[in-house]
Each structure stands twice: as structure tokens, then as C-alpha cells.
Write a protein that holds these residues in place. Structure first.
Motif, PDB file in Angstrom:
ATOM      1  N   ALA A  20      41.842  -4.572  21.870  1.00 46.46           N
ATOM      2  CA  ALA A  20      42.807  -4.549  22.974  1.00 46.46           C
ATOM      3  C   ALA A  20      43.647  -3.278  22.945  1.00 46.46           C
ATOM      4  O   ALA A  20      44.050  -2.762  23.995  1.00 46.46           O
ATOM      5  N   LEU A  21      43.910  -2.763  21.740  1.00 43.99           N
ATOM      6  CA  LEU A  21      44.754  -1.573  21.604  1.00 43.99           C
ATOM      7  C   LEU A  21      43.977  -0.269  21.713  1.00 43.99           C
ATOM      8  O   LEU A  21      44.572   0.809  21.668  1.00 43.99           O
ATOM      9  N   SER A  22      42.657  -0.362  21.847  1.00 47.10           N
ATOM     10  CA  SER A  22      41.821   0.841  21.762  1.00 47.10           C
ATOM     11  C   SER A  22      42.094   1.847  22.876  1.00 47.10           C
ATOM     12  O   SER A  22      41.826   3.040  22.706  1.00 47.10           O
ATOM     13  N   ASN A  23      42.610   1.384  24.006  1.00 45.92           N
ATOM     14  CA  ASN A  23      42.870   2.300  25.113  1.00 45.92           C
ATOM     15  C   ASN A  23      44.263   2.919  25.068  1.00 45.92           C
ATOM     16  O   ASN A  23      44.604   3.725  25.940  1.00 45.92           O
ATOM     17  N   LEU A  24      45.039   2.529  24.088  1.00 44.17           N
ATOM     18  CA  LEU A  24      46.384   3.097  23.954  1.00 44.17           C
ATOM     19  C   LEU A  24      46.362   4.272  22.974  1.00 44.17           C
ATOM     20  O   LEU A  24      45.710   4.198  21.927  1.00 44.17           O
ATOM     21  N   PRO A  25      47.087   5.326  23.275  1.00 42.86           N
ATOM     22  CA  PRO A  25      47.152   6.466  22.344  1.00 42.86           C
ATOM     23  C   PRO A  25      48.116   6.188  21.194  1.00 42.86           C
ATOM     24  O   PRO A  25      49.082   6.930  20.963  1.00 42.86           O
ATOM     25  N   PHE A 404      43.044 -11.276  24.912  1.00 38.55           N
ATOM     26  CA  PHE A 404      43.854 -10.323  24.145  1.00 38.55           C
ATOM     27  C   PHE A 404      44.190  -9.079  24.965  1.00 38.55           C
ATOM     28  O   PHE A 404      45.265  -8.487  24.789  1.00 38.55           O
ATOM     29  N   VAL A 405      43.312  -8.685  25.876  1.00 36.57           N
ATOM     30  CA  VAL A 405      43.646  -7.595  26.782  1.00 36.57           C
ATOM     31  C   VAL A 405      44.793  -8.013  27.700  1.00 36.57           C
ATOM     32  O   VAL A 405      45.715  -7.231  27.975  1.00 36.57           O
ATOM     33  N   ALA A 406      44.758  -9.272  28.155  1.00 33.52           N
ATOM     34  CA  ALA A 406      45.835  -9.783  29.006  1.00 33.52           C
ATOM     35  C   ALA A 406      47.159  -9.813  28.252  1.00 33.52           C
ATOM     36  O   ALA A 406      48.224  -9.489  28.809  1.00 33.52           O
ATOM     37  N   ILE A 407      47.123 -10.213  26.975  1.00 31.55           N
ATOM     38  CA  ILE A 407      48.341 -10.203  26.157  1.00 31.55           C
ATOM     39  C   ILE A 407      48.901  -8.788  26.073  1.00 31.55           C
ATOM     40  O   ILE A 407      50.112  -8.553  26.214  1.00 31.55           O
ATOM     41  N   GLU A 408      48.017  -7.831  25.847  1.00 31.65           N
ATOM     42  CA  GLU A 408      48.454  -6.440  25.770  1.00 31.65           C
ATOM     43  C   GLU A 408      49.138  -6.016  27.071  1.00 31.65           C
ATOM     44  O   GLU A 408      50.187  -5.361  27.056  1.00 31.65           O
ATOM     45  N   GLN A 409      48.571  -6.436  28.188  1.00 30.00           N
ATOM     46  CA  GLN A 409      49.105  -5.981  29.472  1.00 30.00           C
ATOM     47  C   GLN A 409      50.495  -6.545  29.766  1.00 30.00           C
ATOM     48  O   GLN A 409      51.357  -5.832  30.295  1.00 30.00           O
ATOM     49  N   GLN A 418      54.211   1.648  29.564  1.00 31.08           N
ATOM     50  CA  GLN A 418      52.990   1.702  30.376  1.00 31.08           C
ATOM     51  C   GLN A 418      52.916   0.511  31.319  1.00 31.08           C
ATOM     52  O   GLN A 418      51.840   0.058  31.674  1.00 31.08           O
ATOM     53  N   GLU A 419      54.084  -0.022  31.730  1.00 31.76           N
ATOM     54  CA  GLU A 419      54.082  -1.227  32.551  1.00 31.76           C
ATOM     55  C   GLU A 419      53.529  -1.011  33.944  1.00 31.76           C
ATOM     56  O   GLU A 419      53.299  -1.952  34.689  1.00 31.76           O
ATOM     57  N   ASP A 420      53.281   0.265  34.324  1.00 31.16           N
ATOM     58  CA  ASP A 420      52.773   0.520  35.664  1.00 31.16           C
ATOM     59  C   ASP A 420      51.367  -0.033  35.877  1.00 31.16           C
ATOM     60  O   ASP A 420      50.852  -0.032  36.986  1.00 31.16           O
ATOM     61  N   ILE A 421      50.744  -0.510  34.799  1.00 32.77           N
ATOM     62  CA  ILE A 421      49.430  -1.123  34.964  1.00 32.77           C
ATOM     63  C   ILE A 421      49.534  -2.381  35.809  1.00 32.77           C
ATOM     64  O   ILE A 421      48.582  -2.819  36.437  1.00 32.77           O
TER      65      ILE A 421
END
Length: 446
Positions: A20-25, A404-409, A418-421
């Protein structure tokens, strides 16, 4: 910025978090860095690995994947007290229909029951003396079906605790898969056993949706629903609407003693048709786990509906999801009113696995407390922190990745700016439903 990820006994959870965190820098670290080493620190780890003091001291710089204090939700005896207190003050709450009658007790030896019947268990004793109702005993701090027993008399409850004592004293004594050591688990709850569960046959349809079992061969199985909820900040609550249905391994029968038991063992009840915990059915893989949505079109096999061949419909499923969201939102409101045992933090979030049973009302009268059809009523069983998601099985692994992606969002991205997602209208990610959005005032002034 950094993310501390540590799940030493849950490798699947760790892999899902990292994915889930892989797309975050954001670099992922495996040990807690110093307090001032990073401007932003995410602790997405087990409760024990999290530095809770750091979470409380640095609300602007640290985000953690667990609230520090949440006993009112995750301990069965605290949850029972929490809901009881709430019901006395909120007579019109939906919890009045959605929680089995419950007593909590603290006990170390069977002999202590004698005094309890004239004190905190007075009402339960009267029920046992005057009816044939069955009851279920659960340890307050155990999970995965450990220590669960059924009983319908004072003598059988006494026998259950005596058996627990024997298992505790004799290390060589052969124990069952659900045995416990009573000296380590003194807190228990007694709940009303739901006598009319909704029954379906998970084998009626193949996983592709085709019919593989004729109606005449169908057998009703008991099941419970596992819904994942995400609490974020202080306080929003989301329900992941891809709900699991976990079935008992054998067809349902009313509670009875084992065929090989005798009158000297009143607590010896065959639990197989009643326990739906997938952790007790490792030998069956994930064949008893379905998505609730996959059960649409199955025949209802409980009560009088079997003869009339009534189908379980998408409308029924949606009604159950609405009930689950409303019930847990109300449960969180109840927990907020017990700040000693539940303290939501603005810089924390948490995933809960919540178990519900569906009661089939054989004589529905109008609508339930939510204004919906009263045919089916969800009953809150328990709330689990750090849920055993590996029991979902390989077939449904994709929904865990999505969860888990939804939790990240909803919980992590806003922390990293990054809340603009989420679009400007505040819509939540696919498959998440917002159940509660309130503000809880904390001791720090937030």
C-alpha cells in the motif's frame, strides 16, 4: 519522512502494508528512528511495536496505526459494560436490537458461581431456572474461538468451569482445540445464544455463480459476517463493504450434547455446527469463506422460508450492510462516552475486524429500529484489533490488497499532505462507506 513497518508474527499484513505504501515517496524502516530524525513519521505496525508515548507527544509529526487506549471496543467484557451503560442513557439506539443480552463476570474457580447467583448473575440465574434458553460463554480476552462453550443450566456452567480448572492443573490432560487456562483468563461474558440464525448453504453455488446443488440436497449452515472497519483520527469511521461470510463446517442443528457424552458431563456440547471461526477449520482451507455478495440468489434454509423456497436477495444484503455500519457507528459513540477505556487520537487510525451474526426473525413485525425490514437483524458479536486477515484465504487475497490501499487513502495520505487523491467533494475510496464523522475533544485541546 519515514514509515516504520513491523509485523513479526503477521507476514501477510506486513506485505500488504508495504504494498500500500509503495506509491509513496517514503522510505520504509524496520526499527524506530529517533524522535527528531524525520519531520514526519508513520508507525504502521503492531500495537506492541508502536511507540505510544511518541504518538501522544508529537501529534503533528507522528501518525500511528493504533489508538493507545481502546479496551472499551476490543475486550468483550469492557464492550459489554460499555454498551450496557449506553443503553441505559439512549433508549432509542439501534443497539437495543443489535446486541445479545450479556453478563460479564470475573471468576477463577467454579465454586465462585455459588455466590454470583445471588449477586451479579441473579437475573441470569432466574433465566436458567425458568426457561430452556441456551447461552454461550466466551473468555473476555481470547479470540479464534478459544474457550467458547454452550450451556443451558447452572449445573452445566459449573461443569464447564470445573473442566477449565482440570485443564489448567493437568498439563498432560488431553485438551480440545478450544481449551483455555482459566487462571490466565479470569474475565468472561455470558451471552444469549441466538436461537434462529439465518441459514444458507455455501455449496449451493459455485464460486463462479453457477448452481451446483439441487434444492433437495441443500443443508442450512450457520455463518457469521466479518466486516472490516477503519477508524481514523478523532473521529471518522469507515466500513469496507466487501464483507466476508464464514460458515460452520457442518450443517446447523439446535444445540445438543454429543452422542457419546453422558449425563455426568452436562457441559459436553458438540460445538461443530455452531462455531464459524475459520481459525478452527485450517484443514478445510478457505472453502467455508465467501463474500456476502456471492450469496445473492441462494435459498434461505432457516425457519418456514425453506418450504417456500425464498431467495436471499441483493436487497437483503444491502440492508445487512446498512445495519452493520449503523450498529458499529453507534458502538463507537458508546465507547466515546467511556473516555477511560477509549481515547481516539487525531494522529492515529486503526483497522478492526468486526463479527456479526444474522438473526432470522420468524415472525417479523414491520420494521426494525433503523426503519428497515425486520426479517433479518445483525447482532454484534465482537470487535477485533489486528484481525487475523490471513484467514480470509488465498482466493480473496485481492480484497485485502484493496482494503489496505483504501486505508492508506483515508488515513495515511492526508498525513503526508497527499489528501488531494480524494476529490474536493470528500468522497471516500471505492468500497469504503463513511459510517461516522464526529469530533471528539481531547485533553490536549484538539
Amino acid at each position: 519522512m519515514a514509515a516504520f513497518v513491523s509485523w513479526p508474527s503477521a507476514p501477510l499484513t506486513e506485505s500488504l502494508v508495504k504494498r500500500a505504501l509503495s506509491n509513496l515517496p517514503v522510505p520504509i524502516v524496520t526499527s524506530l528512528p529517533g524522535a527528531h530524525e524525520y519531520s514526519k513519521l508513520l508507525q504502521w505496525s503492531t500495537y506492541d511495536a508502536i511507540d505510544h508515548d511518541l504518538t501522544n507527544r508529537s501529534p503533528d509529526h507522528v501518525l500511528s496505526s493504533s489508538y493507545t487506549i481502546r479496551k472499551a471496543l476490543i475486550r468483550k467484557h469492557y464492550l459489554a459494560r460499555c454498551i450496557h451503560s449506553y443503553l441505559t442513557k439512549h433508549l432509542d439506539t439501534c443497539l437495543k436490537d443489535a446486541v445479545p443480552r450479556t453478563w460479564d463476570l470475573e471468576i477463577s474457580y467454579a465454586d465462585e458461581l455459588d455466590e454470583m447467583w445471588s449477586d451479579q448473575l441473579w437475573d441470569l440465574g432466574n433465566e436458567l431456572d425458568s426457561s430452556s434458553q441456551w447461552w454461550i460463554l466466551k473468555p473476555g480476552m481470547a479470540d479464534r474461538g478459544m474457550g467458547i462453550r454452550l450451556f443451558n443450566s447452572k449445573d452445566s456452567l459449573y461443569q464447564i468451569f470445573e473442566d477449565f480448572e482440570e485443564d489448567s492443573e493437568d498439563e498432560d490432560h488431553p485438551t480440545t482445540d478450544t481449551s483455555i487456562v482459566i487462571s490466565q483468563l479470569r474475565h468472561f461474558v455470558v451471552q444469549e445464544y441466538i436461537p434462529c440464525p439465518l441459514l444458507l448453504d455455501p455449496n449451493e453455488k459455485s464460486l463462479s455463480g453457477s448452481i451446483i446443488q439441487t434444492f433437495e440436497k441443500l443443508q442450512g449452515h450457520k455463518f457469521h459476517l466479518r466486516a472490516y472497519f477503519v477508524a481514523s483520527g478523532a473521529l471518522k469511521l469507515f466500513m469496507y463493504d466487501r464483507v466476508l461470510a464464514l460458515f460452520a463446517a457442518v450443517p446447523y442443528v439446535n444445540p445438543t450434547k454429543r452422542e457419546d457424552s453422558n449425563d455426568d458431563a452436562p457441559g459436553n456440547i458438540d460445538l461443530t455446527p455452531h462455531l464459524t471461526n475459520s481459525s478452527l477449520q485450517f484443514d478445510r482451507g478457505d472453502e467455508d469463506v465467501r463474500l456476502l455478495d456471492e450469496l445473492s440468489g441462494c435459498h434461505i434454509l432457516s425457519g418456514d422460508d425453506r418450504g417456500s423456497r425464498v431467495l436471499f436477495t441483493p436487497e437483503d444484503i444491502e440492508d445487512l450492510k446498512v445495519q452493520m455500519g449503523a450498529v458499529l457507528a453507534e458502538t463507537f459513540k458508546a465507547a466515546v462516552e467511556m473516555p477511560i477505556y477509549f481515547q481516539p487520537l487525531p494522529n492515529a487510525f486503526e483497522l478492526y475486524g468486526v463479527d456479526f451474526l444474522v438473526s432470522h426473525n420468524m415472525a417479523p413485525s414491520g420494521f426494525n429500529s433503523l426503519g428497515n425490514s425486520a426479517d433479518f437483524q445483525v447482532k454484534l458479536l465482537e470487535i477485533n484489533s489486528e484481525p487475523a486477515i490471513e484467514l480470509t484465504g488465498r482466493r480473496l487475497h485481492d480484497i485485502l490488497e484493496d482494503l489496505f490501499v483504501a486505508i492508506e487513502q483515508v488515513a495515511v495520505l492526508p498525513f503526508f499532505g497527499q489528501e488531494d487523491i480524494l476529490n474536493a467533494e470528500g468522497l471516500v475510496p471505492r468500497h469504503l462507506r463513511k459510517c461516522l464523522d464526529t469530533k471528539v475533544r481531547g485533553f490536549g485541546g484538539w
